[in-house]
Structure formats: structure tokens, C-alpha cells
Design an enzyme around this catalytic site. Structure first.
Site, PDB file in Angstrom:
ATOM      1  CE  LYS A   1      -1.779   1.004   3.966  1.00 27.39           C
ATOM      2  NZ  LYS A   1      -1.006   2.801   4.890  1.00 27.39           N
ATOM      3  CG  ASN A   2       2.617   2.568   3.595  1.00 32.01           C
ATOM      4  OD1 ASN A   2       1.268   2.719   2.690  1.00 32.01           O
ATOM      5  ND2 ASN A   2       2.672   2.383   4.428  1.00 32.01           N
TER       6      ASN A   2
ATOM      7  CG  ASP B   1       3.615   1.293   9.601  1.00 36.17           C
ATOM      8  OD1 ASP B   1       3.532   1.426   8.525  1.00 36.17           O
ATOM      9  OD2 ASP B   1       3.117   2.215  10.290  1.00 36.17           O
TER      10      ASP B   1
ATOM     11  NE  ARG C   1      -2.431  12.628   9.014  1.00 32.61           N
ATOM     12  CZ  ARG C   1      -0.865  12.619   8.360  1.00 32.61           C
ATOM     13  NH1 ARG C   1      -0.603  11.290   7.672  1.00 32.61           N
ATOM     14  NH2 ARG C   1      -0.304  13.456   8.751  1.00 32.61           N
TER      15      ARG C   1
ATOM     16  NE  ARG D   1      -7.481   4.660   6.591  1.00 34.01           N
ATOM     17  CZ  ARG D   1      -6.728   5.419   6.175  1.00 34.01           C
ATOM     18  NH1 ARG D   1      -6.713   5.529   7.804  1.00 34.01           N
ATOM     19  NH2 ARG D   1      -6.242   6.163   5.971  1.00 34.01           N
TER      20      ARG D   1
ATOM     21  CB  CYS E   1      -5.047   9.767  11.561  1.00 37.05           C
ATOM     22  SG  CYS E   1      -3.234   9.122  12.423  1.00 37.05           S
TER      23      CYS E   1
END
Ligand code: EPZ
Length: 418
Positions: free
Chosen positions: A22-23, A304, A92, A397, A116
Site C-alpha cells: 500500500k505504502n 506499523d 492523509r 484500508r 488521525c
């Protein structure tokens, strides 16, 4: 809203494949704004955050065409330069559109991302660096209004390594006039993946993956074809899940080099980990040993995976100290773990985890993406009924069909449309 229901106690067995990161996918998509034409990106994961950035970019005029494993991104016609609050507030990372829009069009209007659950998460370092490159910015009604007739190279020092800050400036500097030297840059693999993509587009970048990145501006960039790297955080989540359930799992399609700090800690907890070219094989121990961890910028232990590792320490034999140094409020999962019987004491940025078994099944609530994963892992070992995890839109997400992947590994887990 959907919930996930888990009956714990099954050791995970079998093989699981890792999705694209994802990142890495988020900056890769944003970088398509830098060059007119059709880009081909593969291994883009199917996630809510990806849907969100596609919605925002579509509103800018970008066209998306799913062609099987390849996502075609057409940035030929950009008709708008505004990323609206309604969408930015849900993700974000939309701040990653700022650098490319300024580089290509000299203007952008991006809602200033709020904080957040895990922290205030300011973007002051992004803005300070862009100002040094000649960007004129002012805040109006919560929006960053930015103008830059021509970006110019600058010497930039980040007070703290920022992942999306490093990515934003790499993209802004790619076609700036002159050289940009970025010091105290973040070193994450996702930054190196973005640099590879930008070089394929014609950018002149070196030093990515170290704390000093040098970007020599070029007149213009072209389209590119690129495969996104595997998601090291998803792979690490499976690594920890296999260890804490006493299972035996092969994790396919990951890059073990990106997980050295995590592998070391999981082995210290007693698991056997076999490192292969693009896979890991992990065997969980009969008794988990307690291990201390401290989160750090890459290549240190990733923030994470802090919550997921804490779930494992909650059922380990002994006490472990977990220190969170990146975000100021990334212990929200602890209150939910304690509702499952975990014995954890918070003292500022440190949490003392007194391992004990069993964790007890309970209804719990997800509060952010990685806290959700932590609660799934806790549910996999909890006893005394079914653990119900609510508000799992947080999970969606950043994880693609996580409950299906765990189910294929033998977990008693299902998604219920509540
Ligand atoms: C990226 O967030 C990741 N998100 C995060 O993953 C990850 O937790 C984080 O890096 C740290 O590794 C994406 O890549 C989309 P930072 P980012 O800027 O870039 C401070 C997930 O779960 N800071 O590296 O927003 C900041 O407050 C998400 O997938 C400033 O003070 O994080 C933090 O303390 C969560 N000013 C530290 O730097 C700034 O301008 C590191 O943040 C920017 C950051």
C-alpha cells in the site's frame, strides 16, 4: 457495518501470498501526475486507501483502466488541481499529490490533512521543504493553496526522517531547475521503489535508501511501466501470526531483506524462520519467549508492526517492554487487548507487557489500521468463545481480504455483514 468473527485456537498452516505494498502504491500512483500519458502499474493492491486516491485523482482528470494485473493510469488531461477535504480527511497520504501537482502545473489546492488516531501527524516538514524550493503557500479554510511558477532545487534537511515527506520532495524535485539534496531522508523500501519508478520515467535520482538523496532536475519526464514491491507490513503480520499461533506457514512473494529487524525479533521469541529468495517459512514455538522492541525509522523495527508484535507478547512467557518512538499515540490497541485479559501497563511511550495465557474472546473495536490487525491476531489465539471485531473498515484500508487469507491458513474466521 461489517464485523469479523474469530474462534481462536487453530495453529496456522499452509501457504499465503503477499499483496503489493500500500505504502509503495500510493506514491507510485501520485507520481503518474508528473508525466502526461498512460502509465502501467502492476501489483497495485485492492484496498480502500487505493480506492480513495483513485477517486481524488479521477476528480483531477486522471483516467484509470483496470487491465487484469495491470492498472493503466492516464494523466493526459488534468482539469482540476484541488484535493477536497471530504476525501483527504479519510486518507492523509493525499498529501502526496502536492509535490507532483506543483511540479507539473505549478499550482495545487490540497486540504491540510488532519491528525488521525495515532497522532497529530503534521506535514510541516513537507511544506518547509517546498517553500525552500520556491513554492508560495497560504492556508485558507483548511486548504493549502500552493503556487510555484518554477520549482527550483534546494538543500533540504529534515528535522526527522519523514517517509511521505521524502517521497513528496523527490517527486517535486524531479523536474525542478537545479539540484535538490535531501538530508536526513527516510530510507524505507517504499522510497527506493518510488525512486526506481521515477528513474524509469527519466528522473536523475541517487542515494535513495540512504539518509541523503540527490535529485538533479530534468526538463520533463515520460510514462513508465512498473511493478510495486510486496507489502512488508502484511508479510510481517503473517510472520507474527504464524509464530504466535504455533503454526507452520510459508509466506510467498515477500522480500525478506525488507524484514530483517522483524525476523530477528520473531526468532528471538522462539520461532524458526527460514529465509528464501522471495519467501519466508516460519514455524511457531511451543512456548513464546518475551522480547523487548523499540520502533525506529527503517531499517529499525517498523512502527506499523508494533501493535501486531504486542499481541504476540501478550501471550508470551515473561515480560516485554515495547517502546513506540515514531507516533505519540500508537497504543490505542492496548485498551482493547486488556478487555481480552492482556496484562499491559502504559508508561508514556513505553508499554510493559506481562505475558499470560489465555487471552479471552470478547467483542472489541478497531480504531486504526494496524490496531485492527493486532486484534485479529489476538482473536486467533483467544479462548472461551468468539472474538468479534467491529469497525473493520479500518482493516480494509490496508489489508486485501485478510480474513480470507487467514481462513485459507486454517483459522476459524469469517466476515459478517452486520
Ligand atoms: C508513513 O506515514 C506511512 N504511510 C505510515 O504507515 C508509517 O507508519 C509512517 O510512514 C512511519 O513509517 C504511508 O507511507 C502512506 P512520517 P508518514 O512522515 O509519511 C513526524 C500505515 O499503517 N512528521 O514518516 O505520514 C510524524 O509526526 C501508515 O500504513 C513531522 O513532524 O509518516 C512522525 O512522528 C500509518 N512533520 C514522524 O515524523 C512532518 O512534516 C514520522 O512520520 C512529517 C512527519
Amino acid at each position: 457495518m461489517d464485523k469479523i468473527v474469530i474462534k481462536g485456537g487453530n495453529p496456522l498452516k499452509g501457504t499465503v501470498s503477499v499483496s503489493g505494498a500500500k505504502n509503495a502504491a500510493l506514491p507510485a500512483l501520485a507520481s503518474c501526475l508528473l508525466a502526461e500519458g498512460r502509465h502501467q502499474l502492476s501489483s497495485i493492491p485492492r484496498l480502500r486507501d487505493i480506492d480513495t486516491i483513485r477517486r481524488i485523482m479521477s476528480q483531477l482528470g486522471v483516467g484509470f483502466h483496470d487491465r487484469g494485473e495491470v492498472l493503466e493510469v492516464d494523466s493526459t488531461r488534468i482539469t482540476n488541481h484541488e484535493a477536497p477535504y471530504e476525501l483527504v480527511k479519510t486518507m492523509r497520504a493525499s498529501i502526496l499529490l502536492l509535490g507532483p501537482l506543483l511540479a507539473r502545473y505549478g499550482k495545487a489546492k490540497i486540504s491540510l490533512p488532519g491528525g488521525c488516531a495515532i497522532g497529530a501527524r503534521p506535514v510541516n516538514l513537507h511544506l518547509k521543504a517546498l517553500a525552500a524550493m520556491g513554492v508560495d503557500m497560504h492556508l485558507d479554510q483548511g486548504y493549502i493553496n500552493a503556487r510555484a511558477p518554477r520549482l527550483k532545487g534546494a538543500d533540504i534537511f529534515f528535522d526527522t526522517p519523514t517517509v511521505t515527506g521524502t517521497e513528496n520532495i523527490m517527486m517535486a524535485a524531479a523536474t525542478a531547475s537545479g539540484v535538490t539534496v535531501l538530508k536526513n531522508a527516510a530510507r524505507e523500501p517504499e522510497i527506493q521503489d518510488l525512486a526506481r519508478l521515477l528513474r524509469r520515467m527519466g528522473a536523475d535520482i541517487e542515494g535513495d535508501g540512504t539518509d541523503t538523496v540527490v535529485i538533479r532536475g530534468v526538463p520533463e519526464l515520460g510514462t513508465a511501466r512498473h511493478e510495486i514491491i510486496p507489502d512488508r507490513i502484511e508479510a510481517g503480520t503473517f510472520l507474527i501470526a504464524a509464530a504466535m499461533t504455533g503454526g507452520e506457514v510459508r509466506i510467498e512473494g515477500c522480500l525478506p531483506d525488507h524484514l530483517e529487524a522483524v525476523i530477528e525479533k520473531v526468532e528471538s521469541a522462539g520461532a524458526g524462520v527460514k529465509v528464501l529468495d522471495r519467501a519466508l517459512e516460519v514455524r511457531g514455538p511451543d512456548v513464546l519467549q518475551s522480547v523487548d522492541i523499540k520502533t525506529l525509522p527503517y531499517p529499525g523495527f517498523p512502527t506499523d508492526l508494533q501493535a501486531q508484535f504486542m499481541a504476540m507478547m501478550a501471550v508470551a512467557d515473561g515480560w516485554s517492554m515495547i517502546r513506540e518512538t515514531i507516533f505519540e499515540n500508537r497504543f490505542i490497541h492496548i485498551s482493547e487487548l486488556k478487555r481480552m485479559g492482556a496484562d499491559i501497563e502504559i508508561n508514556g511511550s513505553q508499554a510493559l507487557v506481562r505475558g499470560k495465557r489465555p487471552l479471552l474472546a470478547a467483542p472489541v473495536m478497531a480504531t486504526d489500521l494496524r490496531a485492527s490487525a493486532c486484534l485479529v491476531l489476538a482473536g486467533l489465539v483467544a479462548e472461551g468463545g468468539a472474538t468479534e471485531i467491529h469497525r473493520i473498515y479500518h482493516l480494509d484500508r490496508g489489508y486485501e481480504r485478510l480474513e480470507e487469507k487467514f481462513s485459507l491458513l486454517g483459522a476459524d474466521i469469517r466476515r459478517v455483514n452486520a
